[in-house]
Design a protein around this motif. Structure first.
Motif, PDB file in Angstrom:
ATOM      1  N   VAL A  71       0.785  -1.220   0.090  1.00 21.26           N
ATOM      2  CA  VAL A  71       0.188   0.335   0.078  1.00 21.26           C
ATOM      3  C   VAL A  71       1.093   1.308  -0.112  1.00 21.26           C
ATOM      4  O   VAL A  71       0.580   2.186  -0.723  1.00 21.26           O
ATOM      5  N   GLU A  72       1.679   1.305   0.817  1.00 24.05           N
ATOM      6  CA  GLU A  72       2.839   2.504   1.015  1.00 24.05           C
ATOM      7  C   GLU A  72       3.568   2.662  -0.337  1.00 24.05           C
ATOM      8  O   GLU A  72       3.825   3.897  -0.868  1.00 24.05           O
ATOM      9  N   ARG A  73       3.845   1.689  -1.078  1.00 27.40           N
ATOM     10  CA  ARG A  73       4.574   1.835  -2.548  1.00 27.40           C
ATOM     11  C   ARG A  73       3.533   2.409  -3.546  1.00 27.40           C
ATOM     12  O   ARG A  73       3.835   2.869  -4.192  1.00 27.40           O
ATOM     13  N   ARG A  74       2.236   1.910  -3.147  1.00 25.59           N
ATOM     14  CA  ARG A  74       1.279   2.018  -4.321  1.00 25.59           C
ATOM     15  C   ARG A  74       0.914   3.505  -4.541  1.00 25.59           C
ATOM     16  O   ARG A  74       0.530   4.160  -5.358  1.00 25.59           O
ATOM     17  N   ALA A  75       0.747   4.263  -3.217  1.00 25.97           N
ATOM     18  CA  ALA A  75      -0.089   5.504  -3.024  1.00 25.97           C
ATOM     19  C   ALA A  75       0.347   6.245  -1.748  1.00 25.97           C
ATOM     20  O   ALA A  75       1.019   5.620  -0.771  1.00 25.97           O
ATOM     21  N   ASP A  76       0.512   7.730  -2.090  1.00 21.11           N
ATOM     22  CA  ASP A  76       0.634   8.509  -0.967  1.00 21.11           C
ATOM     23  C   ASP A  76      -0.723   9.017  -0.221  1.00 21.11           C
ATOM     24  O   ASP A  76      -0.836   9.056   0.964  1.00 21.11           O
ATOM     25  N   ASP A  77      -1.710   9.124  -1.047  1.00 23.63           N
ATOM     26  CA  ASP A  77      -2.993   9.702  -0.478  1.00 23.63           C
ATOM     27  C   ASP A  77      -3.605   8.575   0.161  1.00 23.63           C
ATOM     28  O   ASP A  77      -4.095   7.455   0.003  1.00 23.63           O
ATOM     29  N   PRO A  78      -4.314   9.039   1.507  1.00 21.05           N
ATOM     30  CA  PRO A  78      -4.760   7.848   2.322  1.00 21.05           C
ATOM     31  C   PRO A  78      -5.946   7.256   1.598  1.00 21.05           C
ATOM     32  O   PRO A  78      -6.277   5.994   1.949  1.00 21.05           O
ATOM     33  N   ILE A  79      -6.854   7.955   0.646  1.00 24.32           N
ATOM     34  CA  ILE A  79      -8.086   7.263   0.298  1.00 24.32           C
ATOM     35  C   ILE A  79      -7.487   6.308  -0.899  1.00 24.32           C
ATOM     36  O   ILE A  79      -8.093   5.286  -1.194  1.00 24.32           O
ATOM     37  N   GLU A  80      -6.415   6.932  -1.509  1.00 25.31           N
ATOM     38  CA  GLU A  80      -5.831   5.873  -2.752  1.00 25.31           C
ATOM     39  C   GLU A  80      -5.378   4.622  -2.026  1.00 25.31           C
ATOM     40  O   GLU A  80      -5.222   3.591  -2.605  1.00 25.31           O
ATOM     41  N   ARG A  81      -4.658   4.965  -0.765  1.00 21.09           N
ATOM     42  CA  ARG A  81      -4.191   3.724  -0.121  1.00 21.09           C
ATOM     43  C   ARG A  81      -5.362   2.806   0.407  1.00 21.09           C
ATOM     44  O   ARG A  81      -5.170   1.531   0.439  1.00 21.09           O
ATOM     45  N   LEU A  82      -6.429   3.525   0.680  1.00 25.14           N
ATOM     46  CA  LEU A  82      -7.486   2.307   0.934  1.00 25.14           C
ATOM     47  C   LEU A  82      -7.965   1.525  -0.232  1.00 25.14           C
ATOM     48  O   LEU A  82      -7.946   0.285  -0.062  1.00 25.14           O
ATOM     49  N   LEU A  83      -7.819   1.771  -1.340  1.00 27.75           N
ATOM     50  CA  LEU A  83      -8.346   1.181  -2.909  1.00 27.75           C
ATOM     51  C   LEU A  83      -7.072   0.401  -2.772  1.00 27.75           C
ATOM     52  O   LEU A  83      -7.202  -0.940  -3.470  1.00 27.75           O
ATOM     53  N   ALA A  84      -5.754   0.586  -2.643  1.00 22.89           N
ATOM     54  CA  ALA A  84      -4.494   0.027  -2.777  1.00 22.89           C
ATOM     55  C   ALA A  84      -4.648  -1.288  -1.869  1.00 22.89           C
ATOM     56  O   ALA A  84      -4.124  -2.348  -2.432  1.00 22.89           O
ATOM     57  N   SER A 133      -9.304   1.956   9.400  1.00 24.08           N
ATOM     58  CA  SER A 133      -9.910   2.911  10.155  1.00 24.08           C
ATOM     59  C   SER A 133      -8.804   4.255  10.039  1.00 24.08           C
ATOM     60  O   SER A 133      -9.234   5.443  10.135  1.00 24.08           O
ATOM     61  N   ASN A 134      -7.831   3.991  10.362  1.00 28.26           N
ATOM     62  CA  ASN A 134      -6.667   4.813  10.271  1.00 28.26           C
ATOM     63  C   ASN A 134      -6.570   5.507   9.130  1.00 28.26           C
ATOM     64  O   ASN A 134      -6.316   6.811   9.066  1.00 28.26           O
ATOM     65  N   LEU A 135      -6.517   4.755   7.950  1.00 29.85           N
ATOM     66  CA  LEU A 135      -6.419   5.626   6.566  1.00 29.85           C
ATOM     67  C   LEU A 135      -7.793   6.512   6.449  1.00 29.85           C
ATOM     68  O   LEU A 135      -7.621   7.556   5.819  1.00 29.85           O
ATOM     69  N   CYS A 136      -8.933   5.804   6.785  1.00 31.34           N
ATOM     70  CA  CYS A 136     -10.243   6.795   6.504  1.00 31.34           C
ATOM     71  C   CYS A 136      -9.977   8.119   7.618  1.00 31.34           C
ATOM     72  O   CYS A 136     -10.252   9.029   6.912  1.00 31.34           O
ATOM     73  N   ARG A 137      -9.352   7.794   8.591  1.00 29.65           N
ATOM     74  CA  ARG A 137      -9.452   9.146   9.523  1.00 29.65           C
ATOM     75  C   ARG A 137      -8.506  10.097   8.879  1.00 29.65           C
ATOM     76  O   ARG A 137      -8.777  11.307   8.547  1.00 29.65           O
ATOM     77  N   GLN A 138      -7.214   9.707   8.237  1.00 29.03           N
ATOM     78  CA  GLN A 138      -6.435  10.397   7.569  1.00 29.03           C
ATOM     79  C   GLN A 138      -7.045  10.940   6.360  1.00 29.03           C
ATOM     80  O   GLN A 138      -6.469  12.300   5.863  1.00 29.03           O
ATOM     81  N   GLY A 139      -7.879  10.286   5.971  1.00 34.93           N
ATOM     82  CA  GLY A 139      -8.588  10.920   4.556  1.00 34.93           C
ATOM     83  C   GLY A 139      -9.651  11.820   4.874  1.00 34.93           C
ATOM     84  O   GLY A 139     -10.305  12.207   3.861  1.00 34.93           O
ATOM     85  N   GLY A 140      -9.794  12.108   6.227  1.00 35.24           N
ATOM     86  CA  GLY A 140     -11.031  13.051   6.290  1.00 35.24           C
ATOM     87  C   GLY A 140     -12.514  12.423   6.339  1.00 35.24           C
ATOM     88  O   GLY A 140     -13.361  13.191   6.566  1.00 35.24           O
ATOM     89  N   ILE A 141     -12.322  11.197   6.517  1.00 37.51           N
ATOM     90  CA  ILE A 141     -13.794  10.682   6.656  1.00 37.51           C
ATOM     91  C   ILE A 141     -14.214  10.457   8.250  1.00 37.51           C
ATOM     92  O   ILE A 141     -13.558  10.206   9.022  1.00 37.51           O
ATOM     93  N   LYS A 142     -15.561  10.944   8.297  1.00 41.78           N
ATOM     94  CA  LYS A 142     -16.140  11.157   9.622  1.00 41.78           C
ATOM     95  C   LYS A 142     -16.164   9.947  10.457  1.00 41.78           C
ATOM     96  O   LYS A 142     -15.659   9.761  11.457  1.00 41.78           O
ATOM     97  N   ASP A 143     -16.986   9.076   9.725  1.00 42.28           N
ATOM     98  CA  ASP A 143     -17.169   7.732  10.498  1.00 42.28           C
ATOM     99  C   ASP A 143     -16.167   6.740  10.119  1.00 42.28           C
ATOM    100  O   ASP A 143     -16.711   5.869   9.562  1.00 42.28           O
ATOM    101  N   SER A 144     -15.012   7.043  10.427  1.00 43.34           N
ATOM    102  CA  SER A 144     -14.115   6.136   9.910  1.00 43.34           C
ATOM    103  C   SER A 144     -14.233   4.693  10.423  1.00 43.34           C
ATOM    104  O   SER A 144     -13.814   3.687   9.740  1.00 43.34           O
ATOM    105  N   ASP A 145     -14.465   4.467  11.578  1.00 46.08           N
ATOM    106  CA  ASP A 145     -14.460   3.069  12.048  1.00 46.08           C
ATOM    107  C   ASP A 145     -15.668   2.310  11.384  1.00 46.08           C
ATOM    108  O   ASP A 145     -15.537   0.945  10.892  1.00 46.08           O
TER     109      ASP A 145
END
Length: 195
Positions: A71-84, A133-145
């Motif tokens: 995931v870290e190699r694939r993307a820097d953006d937290p939302i893109e990391r979710l998809l990675a 959940s941590n990636l969601c929070r980093q991406g600004g998603i309110k209900d990350s859990d």
């Protein structure tokens, strides 16, 4: 440094348990796979259950480390990391040795919620939820859990479908199709959570 006999035993157990299941694997199969004596096994583990716990913990460590590095190699953006994370799971589904999720399989074979084996399987899923959940929070998603739990349900469901249906009837659903469908659903869930 070469691996210790204990590590070799755990590696052999992981391989055989993943392929044959836990109840379907005798200690003799594990020992034969690792070229390890019964005495050596009992020097490190008191029982087959202790070996299963060690194999699950090691599998969890390897899986999560591999996933996070991917995931870290694939993307820097937290939302893109979710998809990675879904892309990583696609690579798992494409592996010719894919035999389903070792943790789902363990939970299926050891259904007592007080079983240490069952707890280790649950811990694995909780750690994946925590990471997402941590990636969601980093991406600004309110209900990350909540979103993280939904995404793990998609991941787990795609692995189960790939194993149960894709391995039996690849013309109906190839294992990788299950992963692609889960990724599309994840994109929809993430977009809805961001709006």
């Amino acid at each position: 440094m070469p691996p210790s006999r204990r590590e070799e035993l755990i590696d052999a157990a992981m391989k055989v348990f993943q392929k044959n299941g836990f109840h379907g694997t005798s200690l003799d199969k594990v020992l034969q796979e690792g070229g390890i004596s019964r005495m050596t096994m009992y020097n490190h583990f008191k029982s087959k259950d202790e070996l299963i716990v060690a194999a699950l913990r090691r599998s969890d460590e390897i899986f999560r480390n591999d996933m996070m590095k991917f995931v870290e190699r694939r993307a820097d953006d937290p939302i893109e990391r979710l998809l990675a994370v879904f892309d990583f799971h696609l690579s798992v589904l494409e592996d010719e040795n894919f035999c389903g999720c070792m943790f789902v399989n363990a939970a299926g074979e050891f259904n007592d919620p007080e079983s240490q084996i069952r707890r280790v399987a649950a811990d694995h899923k909780r750690e994946i939820v925590r990471y997402l959940s941590n990636l969601c929070r980093q991406g600004g998603i309110k209900d990350s859990d909540a979103l993280a739990v939904q995404l793990v349900m998609l991941l787990s469901g795609s692995i189960v479908m790939a194993h149960v249906v894709g391995k039996v009837d690849a013309q109906q659903l190839k294992p990788v199709d299950a992963g692609n469908l889960a990724r599309l659903a994840a994109e929809t869930l993430i977009a809805a959570a961001r709006s």
